[in-house]
Design an enzyme around this catalytic site. Structure first.
Site, PDB file in Angstrom:
ATOM      1  N   GLU A 144       0.602  -1.226   0.055  1.00 17.37           N
ATOM      2  CA  GLU A 144       0.089   0.017  -0.061  1.00 17.37           C
ATOM      3  C   GLU A 144       0.950   1.307  -0.059  1.00 17.37           C
ATOM      4  OE1 GLU A 144      -3.284  -0.080   2.521  1.00 17.37           O
ATOM      5  OE2 GLU A 144      -3.634  -2.183   1.673  1.00 17.37           O
ATOM      6  N   CYS A 162       5.330  -6.691   8.666  1.00 18.94           N
ATOM      7  CA  CYS A 162       6.081  -6.024   9.593  1.00 18.94           C
ATOM      8  C   CYS A 162       6.425  -7.126  10.834  1.00 18.94           C
ATOM      9  CB  CYS A 162       5.783  -4.886  10.068  1.00 18.94           C
ATOM     10  SG  CYS A 162       6.993  -4.040  10.770  1.00 18.94           S
ATOM     11  N   CYS A 203      -0.331  -1.264  16.298  1.00 21.02           N
ATOM     12  CA  CYS A 203      -0.212  -1.146  14.827  1.00 21.02           C
ATOM     13  C   CYS A 203      -1.075  -2.407  13.975  1.00 21.02           C
ATOM     14  CB  CYS A 203       1.050  -0.880  14.373  1.00 21.02           C
ATOM     15  SG  CYS A 203       1.411  -1.063  12.633  1.00 21.02           S
ATOM     16  N   GLY A 209       5.707  -1.956   6.960  1.00 15.97           N
ATOM     17  CA  GLY A 209       6.872  -2.255   7.214  1.00 15.97           C
ATOM     18  C   GLY A 209       8.071  -1.466   7.865  1.00 15.97           C
ATOM     19  N   GLU A 210       9.069  -2.154   8.344  1.00 18.12           N
ATOM     20  CA  GLU A 210      10.333  -1.147   9.059  1.00 18.12           C
ATOM     21  C   GLU A 210      11.441  -1.144   8.281  1.00 18.12           C
ATOM     22  OE1 GLU A 210      11.200   0.343  12.084  1.00 18.12           O
ATOM     23  OE2 GLU A 210      12.923   0.404  10.849  1.00 18.12           O
ATOM     24  N   SER A 223      11.183   6.966   8.939  1.00 12.73           N
ATOM     25  CA  SER A 223      10.842   6.416  10.373  1.00 12.73           C
ATOM     26  C   SER A 223      11.162   5.121  10.501  1.00 12.73           C
ATOM     27  CB  SER A 223       9.275   6.452  10.260  1.00 12.73           C
ATOM     28  OG  SER A 223       8.756   6.158  11.491  1.00 12.73           O
ATOM     29  N   SER A 242      10.113   6.434  15.975  1.00 10.85           N
ATOM     30  CA  SER A 242       8.949   6.359  16.705  1.00 10.85           C
ATOM     31  C   SER A 242       9.208   5.943  18.109  1.00 10.85           C
ATOM     32  CB  SER A 242       8.182   5.122  15.882  1.00 10.85           C
ATOM     33  OG  SER A 242       7.807   5.375  14.698  1.00 10.85           O
ATOM     34  N   LEU A 243       9.246   7.007  18.822  1.00  8.69           N
ATOM     35  CA  LEU A 243       9.599   7.091  20.080  1.00  8.69           C
ATOM     36  C   LEU A 243       8.038   6.446  20.959  1.00  8.69           C
ATOM     37  CD1 LEU A 243      11.472   7.486  22.493  1.00  8.69           C
ATOM     38  CD2 LEU A 243      10.823  10.035  22.538  1.00  8.69           C
ATOM     39  N   ASN A 244       7.374   7.087  20.822  1.00 11.33           N
ATOM     40  CA  ASN A 244       5.776   6.878  21.318  1.00 11.33           C
ATOM     41  C   ASN A 244       5.593   6.522  22.894  1.00 11.33           C
ATOM     42  OD1 ASN A 244       5.085   6.753  18.772  1.00 11.33           O
ATOM     43  ND2 ASN A 244       5.314   4.432  18.518  1.00 11.33           N
ATOM     44  N   CYS A 246      -2.066   6.505   9.445  1.00  8.24           N
ATOM     45  CA  CYS A 246      -1.232   5.786   9.984  1.00  8.24           C
ATOM     46  C   CYS A 246      -1.467   4.463  10.661  1.00  8.24           C
ATOM     47  CB  CYS A 246      -0.157   6.689  11.114  1.00  8.24           C
ATOM     48  SG  CYS A 246       0.500   8.014  10.457  1.00  8.24           S
TER      49      CYS A 246
END
Ligand code: SAH
Ligand code: SF4
Length: 392
Positions: free
Chosen positions: A114, A158, A165, A209-210, A239, A262-264, A383
């Site tokens: 996507e 991922c 997520c 994905g990462e 990211s 991506s601290l979050n 997101c």
């Protein structure tokens, strides 16, 4: 599939097994050297490699027949040998009421990923002062320029398993190739007839994905997009969820996008509860690696912070985040993202007033903070919503 032309003389270079593989007959995604090697099979002069490179990445052709600089005979020979452009194709388009478009993009093997087109960005990929020279902001030029952000996937699924997520639910299916990553961008640019140089296109590697777990293909794609397609790396942001070896390699790259972590969460305890990868590389280790990334003038790192109701959105979290940002010694801005819900994900959206208070606290303490507008929520393009469904 027919075989490539047989060399006529013994001095002609023999195609290597790699060049004979099906995948190598897809031209999009090949480096300049690889294209030169392919053309040498057809005993072509060296300048043909440059023509092919320009056709693929600057003219963005979709069919060998469109390479006007090539003699018809060469195009026929290459087609007969099974070579093709092999650009990923947009298989389905979902259009949001806010102008966002989500695409299901089909790779050559039928796998889909996507990609999202967001006209005018989402308020988070920039916001660092670099917009001041934006030619699109003048009232007279607004109609002429297109201004958009393309969000690109780096893997099918991922492996990282962040609990909030939706992509995580897929698990990892496979890595994308450099051609499949850069090809998403070119397919979307072609759809919008975007002109690099005229239009202001930002890229964010924030889809499925990462990227740092598919590091080589991701960086190869960046180089194709910078050197080939002509998009400046300063308009790209990658990211990562915090893959330490990836950040360390990234720090040494001469050409690289901007970096977002991506601290979050403001501490390891909260972060580990929502992002189990924290147990492998904690926040301290990540900050140390980030300090080794040499920043360009006016460049800032981004901390992305997904706000989850009652988990990490309290004022005490904001206070702790301010301390963390200050003590980090990093030039950072914070992008706050309101969590987008998904089925069977046991979190709550934050209250609007908590989001506002969180942002205000950061700003008052001198930490630049922006709220990312959710884009295309109605088509599941926001997101963490990618691959939710294949129908709107
Ligand atoms: N894998 C990379 C890049 C893709 S995710 C990474 O994790 O950084 C891009 C961003 O979307 C990340 O900052 C992630 O924290 C955020 N995100 C994931 N799921 C989300 C959701 N449901 N709602 C809002 N943001 C989400
Ligand atoms: Fe993977 Fe990023 Fe989703 Fe985490 S947030 S599961 S790293 S795509």
């Amino acid at each position: 599939m027919s075989s490539p032309p047989q060399p006529e003389a013994t001095s002609t270079p023999q195609p290597s097994p790699l060049q004979l593989s099906t995948e190598s007959r897809v031209l999009f995604g090949q480096s300049f050297e690889q294209l030169a090697a392919i053309l040498s099979i057809f005993t072509q002069p060296a300048y043909r490699a440059k023509q092919l490179w320009q056709a693929l990445y600057q003219q963005r052709v979709t069919h060998l027949d469109q390479i006007a600089t090539f003699p018809a005979q060469l195009r026929q020979q290459m087609t007969a040998a099974g070579y093709r452009i092999g650009l990923p194709e947009i298989a389905h388009v979902f259009i949001s009421t806010d102008g966002t478009e989500r695409y299901l993009i089909a790779c050559a093997d039928g796998d889909t990923v996507e990609t999202v087109w967001m006209p005018n960005g989402d308020g988070g990929e920039s916001g660092d002062g670099s917009e001041n020279d934006d030619p699109a902001q003048g009232a007279d030029t607004r109609d002429i320029y297109q201004r958009a952000t393309i969000c690109i996937s780096s893997q099918v699924g991922c492996a990282v398993n962040c609990h909030f997520c939706l992509t995580a639910k897929l698990g990892i299916q496979r890595n994308l190739t450099a051609g499949e990553i850069a090809g998403q961008v070119v397919a979307v640019l072609n759809r919008h007839q975007a002109r690099i140089g005229r239009d202001r296109i930002n890229l964010v590697f924030m889809g499925m994905g990462e990227p740092f777990l598919n590091y080589d293909a991701f960086m190869d794609a960046v180089r194709l997009l910078v050197v080939g397609v002509g998009i400046p790396e300063s308009r790209m942001t990658v990211s990562t969820s915090g893959i330490l070896p990836g950040i360390e390699r990234f720090a040494a790259e001469p050409v690289r996008p901007r970096l977002a972590l991506s601290l979050n969460a403001p501490n390891d305890a909260i972060r580990a509860a929502i992002m189990p990868i924290t147990r492998k590389w904690n926040i301290d280790a990540l900050l140390t690696a980030l300090r080794a990334v040499p920043l360009r003038p006016r460049e800032r790192l981004t901390f992305e912070y997904v706000l989850l109701g009652s988990i990490n959105d309290r004022l005490q979290d904001a206070r702790e985040l301010v301390q963390l940002a200050r003590n980090s010694g990093l030039n950072v801005k914070v992008n706050l993202i309101v969590w987008n819900p998904g089925p069977e994900i046991p979190y709550q959206m934050p209250q609007a007033e908590d989001v506002a208070a969180f942002q205000q606290h950061l700003i008052a303490a001198g930490v630049p903070a922006y709220i990312r507008r959710p884009r295309g929520r109605d088509i599941y393009a926001a997101c963490g919503q990618l691959k939710r469904t294949t129908t709107p």
